[in-house]
Design a protein around this motif. Structure first.
Motif, PDB file in Angstrom:
ATOM      1  N   SER A  64       0.654  -1.035   0.044  1.00  0.00           N
ATOM      2  CA  SER A  64      -0.084  -0.239  -0.138  1.00  0.00           C
ATOM      3  C   SER A  64       0.677   1.539   0.022  1.00  0.00           C
ATOM      4  CB  SER A  64      -0.751  -0.068   1.310  1.00  0.00           C
ATOM      5  OG  SER A  64      -0.052   0.042   2.645  1.00  0.00           O
ATOM      6  N   LYS A  65       2.553   1.418   1.138  1.00  0.00           N
ATOM      7  CA  LYS A  65       2.882   2.372   0.228  1.00  0.00           C
ATOM      8  C   LYS A  65       2.904   2.842  -0.470  1.00  0.00           C
ATOM      9  CE  LYS A  65       5.734   5.792   2.401  1.00  0.00           C
ATOM     10  NZ  LYS A  65       5.716   6.203   1.360  1.00  0.00           N
ATOM     11  N   GLY A  66       2.983   1.473  -1.713  1.00  0.00           N
ATOM     12  CA  GLY A  66       4.026   2.590  -2.916  1.00  0.00           C
ATOM     13  C   GLY A  66       2.054   3.527  -4.291  1.00  0.00           C
ATOM     14  N   VAL A  67       1.312   2.502  -3.440  1.00  0.00           N
ATOM     15  CA  VAL A  67      -0.531   3.358  -3.694  1.00  0.00           C
ATOM     16  C   VAL A  67      -0.484   5.121  -2.638  1.00  0.00           C
ATOM     17  CG1 VAL A  67      -2.756   3.113  -3.846  1.00  0.00           C
ATOM     18  CG2 VAL A  67      -1.259   1.430  -4.737  1.00  0.00           C
ATOM     19  N   VAL A  68       0.219   4.646  -1.826  1.00  0.00           N
ATOM     20  CA  VAL A  68      -0.613   5.769  -1.463  1.00  0.00           C
ATOM     21  C   VAL A  68       0.105   7.537  -1.618  1.00  0.00           C
ATOM     22  CG1 VAL A  68      -0.322   6.916   1.494  1.00  0.00           C
ATOM     23  CG2 VAL A  68      -0.973   5.043   1.297  1.00  0.00           C
ATOM     24  N   ASP A  69       1.786   7.457  -1.076  1.00  0.00           N
ATOM     25  CA  ASP A  69       2.260   8.439  -2.535  1.00  0.00           C
ATOM     26  C   ASP A  69       2.659   8.421  -3.753  1.00  0.00           C
ATOM     27  OD1 ASP A  69       4.432   6.083  -2.735  1.00  0.00           O
ATOM     28  OD2 ASP A  69       5.746   6.727  -1.615  1.00  0.00           O
ATOM     29  N   ARG A  70       1.854   7.276  -4.237  1.00  0.00           N
ATOM     30  CA  ARG A  70       1.576   7.737  -5.826  1.00  0.00           C
ATOM     31  C   ARG A  70       1.478   8.709  -6.216  1.00  0.00           C
ATOM     32  NH1 ARG A  70      -1.651   3.881  -8.551  1.00  0.00           N
ATOM     33  NH2 ARG A  70      -0.166   1.878  -8.416  1.00  0.00           N
ATOM     34  N   LEU A  71      -0.112   9.180  -5.911  1.00  0.00           N
ATOM     35  CA  LEU A  71       0.362  11.025  -6.817  1.00  0.00           C
ATOM     36  C   LEU A  71       1.410  11.492  -6.115  1.00  0.00           C
ATOM     37  CD1 LEU A  71      -3.784  10.366  -6.274  1.00  0.00           C
ATOM     38  CD2 LEU A  71      -2.785   9.930  -8.215  1.00  0.00           C
ATOM     39  N   ALA A  85      -1.972  18.530 -11.803  1.00  0.00           N
ATOM     40  CA  ALA A  85      -2.796  17.798 -12.494  1.00  0.00           C
ATOM     41  C   ALA A  85      -2.772  17.681 -14.059  1.00  0.00           C
ATOM     42  CB  ALA A  85      -4.321  18.635 -12.500  1.00  0.00           C
ATOM     43  N   VAL A  86      -1.915  18.394 -14.667  1.00  0.00           N
ATOM     44  CA  VAL A  86      -1.465  18.028 -16.174  1.00  0.00           C
ATOM     45  C   VAL A  86       0.175  16.732 -15.849  1.00  0.00           C
ATOM     46  CG1 VAL A  86      -0.430  18.433 -17.627  1.00  0.00           C
ATOM     47  CG2 VAL A  86      -2.091  20.033 -17.255  1.00  0.00           C
ATOM     48  N   ALA A  87       0.545  16.447 -14.625  1.00  0.00           N
ATOM     49  CA  ALA A  87       1.484  15.471 -14.613  1.00  0.00           C
ATOM     50  C   ALA A  87       0.892  14.315 -14.428  1.00  0.00           C
ATOM     51  CB  ALA A  87       2.508  15.638 -13.376  1.00  0.00           C
ATOM     52  N   VAL A  88      -0.127  14.041 -13.490  1.00  0.00           N
ATOM     53  CA  VAL A  88      -1.357  13.032 -13.342  1.00  0.00           C
ATOM     54  C   VAL A  88      -1.956  12.447 -13.892  1.00  0.00           C
ATOM     55  CG1 VAL A  88      -3.298  12.145 -11.596  1.00  0.00           C
ATOM     56  CG2 VAL A  88      -1.163  13.747 -10.187  1.00  0.00           C
ATOM     57  N   LEU A  89      -2.048  13.758 -14.836  1.00  0.00           N
ATOM     58  CA  LEU A  89      -3.089  12.897 -15.907  1.00  0.00           C
ATOM     59  C   LEU A  89      -2.136  12.185 -17.020  1.00  0.00           C
ATOM     60  CD1 LEU A  89      -5.379  16.667 -17.073  1.00  0.00           C
ATOM     61  CD2 LEU A  89      -6.105  13.555 -16.321  1.00  0.00           C
ATOM     62  N   ARG A  90      -0.689  12.863 -17.385  1.00  0.00           N
ATOM     63  CA  ARG A  90       0.400  11.936 -17.804  1.00  0.00           C
ATOM     64  C   ARG A  90       0.567  10.542 -17.544  1.00  0.00           C
ATOM     65  NH1 ARG A  90       5.496  11.861 -16.971  1.00  0.00           N
ATOM     66  NH2 ARG A  90       5.891  14.135 -15.762  1.00  0.00           N
ATOM     67  N   GLU A  91       1.021  10.773 -16.057  1.00  0.00           N
ATOM     68  CA  GLU A  91       1.212   9.144 -16.127  1.00  0.00           C
ATOM     69  C   GLU A  91       0.279   8.324 -16.126  1.00  0.00           C
ATOM     70  OE1 GLU A  91       3.940   8.389 -14.602  1.00  0.00           O
ATOM     71  OE2 GLU A  91       5.296  10.480 -14.102  1.00  0.00           O
ATOM     72  N   LEU A  92      -0.930   8.820 -15.442  1.00  0.00           N
ATOM     73  CA  LEU A  92      -1.844   8.060 -15.919  1.00  0.00           C
ATOM     74  C   LEU A  92      -2.571   7.454 -17.300  1.00  0.00           C
ATOM     75  CD1 LEU A  92      -4.625   9.913 -13.486  1.00  0.00           C
ATOM     76  CD2 LEU A  92      -4.154   7.337 -13.465  1.00  0.00           C
ATOM     77  N   ARG A  93      -2.232   8.400 -18.085  1.00  0.00           N
ATOM     78  CA  ARG A  93      -2.122   8.348 -19.594  1.00  0.00           C
ATOM     79  C   ARG A  93      -1.365   6.797 -19.732  1.00  0.00           C
ATOM     80  NH1 ARG A  93      -3.919  13.628 -20.925  1.00  0.00           N
ATOM     81  NH2 ARG A  93      -6.163  13.571 -21.440  1.00  0.00           N
ATOM     82  N   GLU A  94      -0.047   7.461 -18.990  1.00  0.00           N
ATOM     83  CA  GLU A  94       1.360   6.470 -19.845  1.00  0.00           C
ATOM     84  C   GLU A  94       1.417   4.813 -19.367  1.00  0.00           C
ATOM     85  OE1 GLU A  94       4.633   8.665 -18.456  1.00  0.00           O
ATOM     86  OE2 GLU A  94       4.797   9.717 -19.849  1.00  0.00           O
ATOM     87  N   GLU A  95       0.592   5.324 -18.082  1.00  0.00           N
ATOM     88  CA  GLU A  95       0.727   3.382 -17.161  1.00  0.00           C
ATOM     89  C   GLU A  95      -0.562   2.831 -17.653  1.00  0.00           C
ATOM     90  OE1 GLU A  95       1.910   2.166 -15.069  1.00  0.00           O
ATOM     91  OE2 GLU A  95       3.359   3.444 -13.108  1.00  0.00           O
ATOM     92  N   VAL A  96      -2.197   3.511 -18.229  1.00  0.00           N
ATOM     93  CA  VAL A  96      -2.922   2.491 -19.065  1.00  0.00           C
ATOM     94  C   VAL A  96      -2.638   2.214 -20.670  1.00  0.00           C
ATOM     95  CG1 VAL A  96      -5.181   3.032 -19.602  1.00  0.00           C
ATOM     96  CG2 VAL A  96      -4.603   3.731 -17.255  1.00  0.00           C
ATOM     97  N   GLN A 130      -7.398   5.461   0.802  1.00  0.00           N
ATOM     98  CA  GLN A 130      -7.692   6.452  -0.161  1.00  0.00           C
ATOM     99  C   GLN A 130      -7.758   7.883   0.598  1.00  0.00           C
ATOM    100  OE1 GLN A 130     -12.160   5.063  -1.472  1.00  0.00           O
ATOM    101  NE2 GLN A 130     -10.619   3.674  -3.001  1.00  0.00           N
ATOM    102  N   GLN A 131      -7.750   7.499   2.059  1.00  0.00           N
ATOM    103  CA  GLN A 131      -7.750   9.087   2.526  1.00  0.00           C
ATOM    104  C   GLN A 131      -6.465   9.642   2.471  1.00  0.00           C
ATOM    105  OE1 GLN A 131     -10.869  11.126   3.748  1.00  0.00           O
ATOM    106  NE2 GLN A 131      -8.356  12.741   4.125  1.00  0.00           N
ATOM    107  N   GLU A 132      -5.293   8.579   2.816  1.00  0.00           N
ATOM    108  CA  GLU A 132      -3.771   8.578   3.221  1.00  0.00           C
ATOM    109  C   GLU A 132      -3.852   9.460   1.701  1.00  0.00           C
ATOM    110  OE1 GLU A 132      -1.872   5.501   3.988  1.00  0.00           O
ATOM    111  OE2 GLU A 132      -3.736   4.805   5.903  1.00  0.00           O
ATOM    112  N   VAL A 133      -3.909   9.083   0.418  1.00  0.00           N
ATOM    113  CA  VAL A 133      -4.007   9.490  -0.510  1.00  0.00           C
ATOM    114  C   VAL A 133      -3.754  10.888  -0.449  1.00  0.00           C
ATOM    115  CG1 VAL A 133      -3.998   9.437  -3.087  1.00  0.00           C
ATOM    116  CG2 VAL A 133      -4.108   7.033  -1.804  1.00  0.00           C
TER     117      VAL A 133
END
Length: 213
Positions: A64-71, A85-96, A130-133
């Motif tokens: 879970s640590k890798g998920v909590v600090d992912r964003l 926000a643009v950075a998160v959108l880019r990372e999400l697109r790359e992963e998907v 999710q709250q920790e994220v």
């Protein structure tokens, strides 16, 4: 710093217990498997299991640590000229687009999610994660922007950005539990990400832009 022999053995023991527990949970369900059964299967004492994992939920969400600090990692690593926000959108697109297992685009992910669905304790822990994220991302945004402690903006922005991630993960989970092909889900979720970006305000899309050094 090089890892010492003692630390390596502890890490390997912890990983072995976690892997064995995950196999038992997937096969028998989370509720029915006991810590004693995990200890027996891993050939360690029950106390050893508890030393590494204070609660059974910790065994299931071992990574879970890798998920909590992912964003927050994505935000801190944003490129020059990129907003949070643009950075998160880019990372999400790359992963998907890569059909990455890190976002659940893999065969067998449905089994993992069904274990959570069938266990109230895991659903509760997932909500807490999710709250920790959110809290971790808010702290990163506050630090990155130098916001005053009383400024509510970092928390509000963390909610908007967290919505992107949570919506993508929820959609992937739902489709993978329907036994969909990961590549097909990937294409559909990419379109979903485009739609979510269109819904974001300019204020969100331009928040915490990294300036050139």
């Amino acid at each position: 710093m090089a890892e010492g022999l003692r630390e390596r053995k502890k890490r390997e023991t912890r990983q072995r217990i976690s892997d064995i527990a995950t196999g038992l949970f997937l096969e028998h369900g989370f509720v029915t498997v006991t810590m004693a059964e995990v200890a027996d299967a891993a050939d360690v004492s029950v106390n050893t299991v508890y030393n590494y994992f204070p609660a059974k939920e910790d065994l299931f969400f071992d990574r879970s640590k890798g998920v909590v600090d992912r964003l927050s990692r994505w935000v801190r690593g944003r490129r020059v000229g990129e907003s949070a926000a643009v950075a998160v959108l880019r990372e999400l697109r790359e992963e998907v687009e890569a059909v990455s297992p890190r976002v659940g685009l893999m065969e067998g992910y449905d089994r993992f999610m069904r274990v959570i669905h069938d266990a109230p304790a895991l659903r509760s822990r997932l909500w807490s994660l999710q709250q920790e994220v959110h809290d971790d991302l808010e702290a990163a945004l506050r630090e990155e922007t130098g916001a005053h402690p009383d400024d509510p903006t970092p928390g509000l922005m963390a909610g908007q950005i967290g919505w992107l991630h949570q919506t993508v993960m929820s959609e992937i989970s739902r489709e993978m539990m329907a036994c969909r092909d990961p590549a097909e889900v990937s294409r559909e979720v990419l379109a979903l990400i485009d739609g979510m970006e269109d819904l974001l305000s300019e204020k969100v899309l331009n928040y915490a832009v990294r300036a050139a050094e």
